[in-house]
Design a protein around this motif. Structure first.
Motif, PDB file in Angstrom:
ATOM      1  N   ILE A  21      17.495  -2.181 -13.200  1.00 20.70           N
ATOM      2  CA  ILE A  21      17.917  -1.539 -14.449  1.00 20.70           C
ATOM      3  C   ILE A  21      18.606  -0.215 -14.151  1.00 20.70           C
ATOM      4  O   ILE A  21      19.669   0.105 -14.719  1.00 20.70           O
ATOM      5  CB  ILE A  21      16.709  -1.306 -15.378  1.00 20.70           C
ATOM      6  N   ALA A  22      17.997   0.573 -13.253  1.00 18.87           N
ATOM      7  CA  ALA A  22      18.559   1.883 -12.904  1.00 18.87           C
ATOM      8  C   ALA A  22      19.965   1.730 -12.338  1.00 18.87           C
ATOM      9  O   ALA A  22      20.887   2.456 -12.733  1.00 18.87           O
ATOM     10  CB  ALA A  22      17.644   2.584 -11.901  1.00 18.87           C
ATOM     11  N   ASP A  23      20.159   0.785 -11.409  1.00 22.43           N
ATOM     12  CA  ASP A  23      21.470   0.603 -10.788  1.00 22.43           C
ATOM     13  C   ASP A  23      22.515   0.171 -11.812  1.00 22.43           C
ATOM     14  O   ASP A  23      23.669   0.628 -11.767  1.00 22.43           O
ATOM     15  CB  ASP A  23      21.385  -0.434  -9.665  1.00 22.43           C
ATOM     16  N   PHE A  24      22.128  -0.698 -12.740  1.00 19.89           N
ATOM     17  CA  PHE A  24      23.067  -1.139 -13.762  1.00 19.89           C
ATOM     18  C   PHE A  24      23.487   0.038 -14.639  1.00 19.89           C
ATOM     19  O   PHE A  24      24.677   0.217 -14.941  1.00 19.89           O
ATOM     20  CB  PHE A  24      22.429  -2.233 -14.633  1.00 19.89           C
ATOM     21  N   ILE A  25      22.523   0.855 -15.038  1.00 17.04           N
ATOM     22  CA  ILE A  25      22.832   1.998 -15.894  1.00 17.04           C
ATOM     23  C   ILE A  25      23.710   2.998 -15.164  1.00 17.04           C
ATOM     24  O   ILE A  25      24.687   3.523 -15.720  1.00 17.04           O
ATOM     25  CB  ILE A  25      21.532   2.660 -16.384  1.00 17.04           C
ATOM     26  N   LEU A  26      23.390   3.284 -13.902  1.00 25.16           N
ATOM     27  CA  LEU A  26      24.180   4.249 -13.134  1.00 25.16           C
ATOM     28  C   LEU A  26      25.609   3.759 -12.923  1.00 25.16           C
ATOM     29  O   LEU A  26      26.558   4.551 -12.955  1.00 25.16           O
ATOM     30  CB  LEU A  26      23.512   4.507 -11.783  1.00 25.16           C
ATOM     31  N   ASP A  27      25.777   2.444 -12.719  1.00 26.58           N
ATOM     32  CA  ASP A  27      27.108   1.897 -12.466  1.00 26.58           C
ATOM     33  C   ASP A  27      27.915   1.673 -13.743  1.00 26.58           C
ATOM     34  O   ASP A  27      29.152   1.572 -13.684  1.00 26.58           O
ATOM     35  CB  ASP A  27      26.997   0.560 -11.719  1.00 26.58           C
ATOM     36  N   ASN A  28      27.225   1.587 -14.890  1.00 24.20           N
ATOM     37  CA  ASN A  28      27.913   1.237 -16.141  1.00 24.20           C
ATOM     38  C   ASN A  28      27.581   2.202 -17.277  1.00 24.20           C
ATOM     39  O   ASN A  28      27.542   1.801 -18.446  1.00 24.20           O
ATOM     40  CB  ASN A  28      27.535  -0.194 -16.564  1.00 24.20           C
ATOM     41  N   ALA A  29      27.354   3.464 -16.937  1.00 22.92           N
ATOM     42  CA  ALA A  29      26.918   4.432 -17.944  1.00 22.92           C
ATOM     43  C   ALA A  29      27.895   4.537 -19.105  1.00 22.92           C
ATOM     44  O   ALA A  29      27.495   4.637 -20.272  1.00 22.92           O
ATOM     45  CB  ALA A  29      26.737   5.806 -17.294  1.00 22.92           C
ATOM     46  N   HIS A  30      29.204   4.480 -18.823  1.00 21.06           N
ATOM     47  CA  HIS A  30      30.198   4.641 -19.879  1.00 21.06           C
ATOM     48  C   HIS A  30      30.264   3.426 -20.811  1.00 21.06           C
ATOM     49  O   HIS A  30      30.803   3.516 -21.923  1.00 21.06           O
ATOM     50  CB  HIS A  30      31.581   4.889 -19.271  1.00 21.06           C
ATOM     51  N   LEU A  31      29.725   2.311 -20.367  1.00 25.53           N
ATOM     52  CA  LEU A  31      29.746   1.096 -21.186  1.00 25.53           C
ATOM     53  C   LEU A  31      28.431   0.883 -21.925  1.00 25.53           C
ATOM     54  O   LEU A  31      28.315  -0.050 -22.727  1.00 25.53           O
ATOM     55  CB  LEU A  31      30.028  -0.125 -20.302  1.00 25.53           C
ATOM     56  N   LEU A  32      27.460   1.739 -21.680  1.00 24.81           N
ATOM     57  CA  LEU A  32      26.118   1.499 -22.185  1.00 24.81           C
ATOM     58  C   LEU A  32      26.055   1.517 -23.709  1.00 24.81           C
ATOM     59  O   LEU A  32      25.182   0.876 -24.301  1.00 24.81           O
ATOM     60  CB  LEU A  32      25.161   2.560 -21.617  1.00 24.81           C
ATOM     61  N   ARG A  33      26.982   2.245 -24.354  1.00 22.43           N
ATOM     62  CA  ARG A  33      26.957   2.324 -25.825  1.00 22.43           C
ATOM     63  C   ARG A  33      27.130   0.949 -26.479  1.00 22.43           C
ATOM     64  O   ARG A  33      26.751   0.741 -27.638  1.00 22.43           O
ATOM     65  CB  ARG A  33      28.063   3.265 -26.312  1.00 22.43           C
ATOM     66  N   ASP A  34      27.713   0.005 -25.739  1.00 23.49           N
ATOM     67  CA  ASP A  34      27.953  -1.335 -26.284  1.00 23.49           C
ATOM     68  C   ASP A  34      26.806  -2.300 -25.988  1.00 23.49           C
ATOM     69  O   ASP A  34      26.878  -3.474 -26.364  1.00 23.49           O
ATOM     70  CB  ASP A  34      29.252  -1.911 -25.709  1.00 23.49           C
ATOM     71  N   TYR A  35      25.768  -1.798 -25.303  1.00 31.96           N
ATOM     72  CA  TYR A  35      24.651  -2.663 -24.907  1.00 31.96           C
ATOM     73  C   TYR A  35      23.401  -2.331 -25.704  1.00 31.96           C
ATOM     74  O   TYR A  35      22.956  -1.174 -25.734  1.00 31.96           O
ATOM     75  CB  TYR A  35      24.341  -2.495 -23.413  1.00 31.96           C
ATOM     76  N   SER A  36      22.847  -3.334 -26.353  1.00 31.83           N
ATOM     77  CA  SER A  36      21.507  -3.184 -26.914  1.00 31.83           C
ATOM     78  C   SER A  36      20.509  -3.461 -25.804  1.00 31.83           C
ATOM     79  O   SER A  36      20.885  -3.890 -24.698  1.00 31.83           O
ATOM     80  CB  SER A  36      21.298  -4.179 -28.058  1.00 31.83           C
ATOM     81  N   SER A  37      19.241  -3.221 -26.076  1.00 33.40           N
ATOM     82  CA  SER A  37      18.229  -3.499 -25.052  1.00 33.40           C
ATOM     83  C   SER A  37      18.215  -4.981 -24.697  1.00 33.40           C
ATOM     84  O   SER A  37      18.003  -5.354 -23.537  1.00 33.40           O
ATOM     85  CB  SER A  37      16.847  -3.045 -25.527  1.00 33.40           C
TER      86      SER A  37
END
Length: 282
Positions: A21-37
């Motif tokens: 989870i941490a690696d995904f968030i760090l690599d895709n932080a700018h796209l996170l607004r489009d992701y729900s949990s």
């Protein structure tokens, strides 16, 4: 402090699922607004509850709170420490580009290290050194370099310092340890059995042990009364030691300044010793 820095600093202590989870968030932080949990869980092939628990473990109420905090950090531009260069280096200046990148990597390591060492812990170490009858310092191999530097600075302040670069000699030296004394043990990985043995013996004499290691779990850290932690990461093996040394030195400099500025007598000791040393050099 940016939540992305917090995630990066604590990554090595996470479970396998949490690291994903941490690696995904760090690599895709700018796209996170489009992701729900649920979207994030589906992308990683894990349960939605794992995402929620990950957020709560970081101190957030839930995933929406974490996502909002990351969005705010990105908007402020503090997801990473700003590069110290006033303007980007020209494309034809590879040395300036390399220097700027290294400086930024060091700034990130220092920020992460500050994050995982609460102010109360730094205060406790400084107070222990300030009030100790004797301060014992040891580090083996490359760990001996920052250990020797700190021991020298403490001696300049009038702190009675016992420094050894040899574990056998330190075993003999701690025979004079007494309650209230402090042992500073430097070990990046914290796995040398001899340093663990020295720490146990120091406890038997009533002293307090301060370990200085990476923030990953290790035997030496587990034995310490106070654990100073360093966070420094890079995929390049030749770069990571540079970041570790830089973050560690910043941490030690802070403790030295706190001990120095806590007492005008310590400052007078330092000034006097510095004058004597300069006189000898002249």
């Amino acid at each position: 402090m940016s939540p992305l820095l917090k995630i990066r600093a604590e990554r090595d202590q996470m479970s396998a699922i949490e690291r994903r989870i941490a690696d995904f968030i760090l690599d895709n932080a700018h796209l996170l607004r489009d992701y729900s949990s649920q979207h994030l869980a589906n992308a990683l092939g894990i349960s939605q509850s794992s995402v929620v628990k990950f957020s709560q473990k970081l101190g957030f109420k839930g995933y929406p709170d974490l996502k909002y905090s990351i969005g705010q950090a990105l908007a402020r531009g503090d997801a990473e420490p700003a590069t110290p260069l006033a303007t980007p280096p020209p494309d034809n200046d590879p040395q300036a580009a390399l220097a700027g990148r290294l400086w930024q990597l060091k700034a990130t390591a220092e920020a992460e290290t500050r994050l995982i060492n609460p102010a109360e812990r730094i205060d406790e170490v400084a107070a222990a050194v300030q009030g100790a009858g004797k301060v014992f310092v040891i580090g083996l191999g490359e760990d001996g370099i920052p250990a020797r530097a700190l021991a020298t600075r403490l001696s300049m302040l009038g702190v009675l310092t016992v420094h050894y670069v040899d574990a056998v000699l330190m075993q003999a030296g701690i025979a004079s340890a007494a309650p209230g004394d402090v042992l500073l043990v430097f070990s990046e990985r914290g796995r040398q059995p001899v340093l663990c043995q020295i720490s146990r013996r120091f406890h038997e004499h009533g002293g307090r042990v301060v370990s200085v290691t990476r923030h990953t779990p290790n035997p030496l850290r587990a034995l310490a009364d106070i654990a100073l932690l360093v966070s420094a990461h890079d995929e390049a093996r030749h770069v990571e030691p540079l970041l570790y040394q830089s973050a560690l030195q910043h941490l030690l400099d802070l403790i030295f300044l706190m001990v120095c500025e806590a007492s005008t007598e310590r400052q007078r000791w330092y000034d006097s010793n510095a004058e004597h040393m300069h006189a000898l050099e002249d």
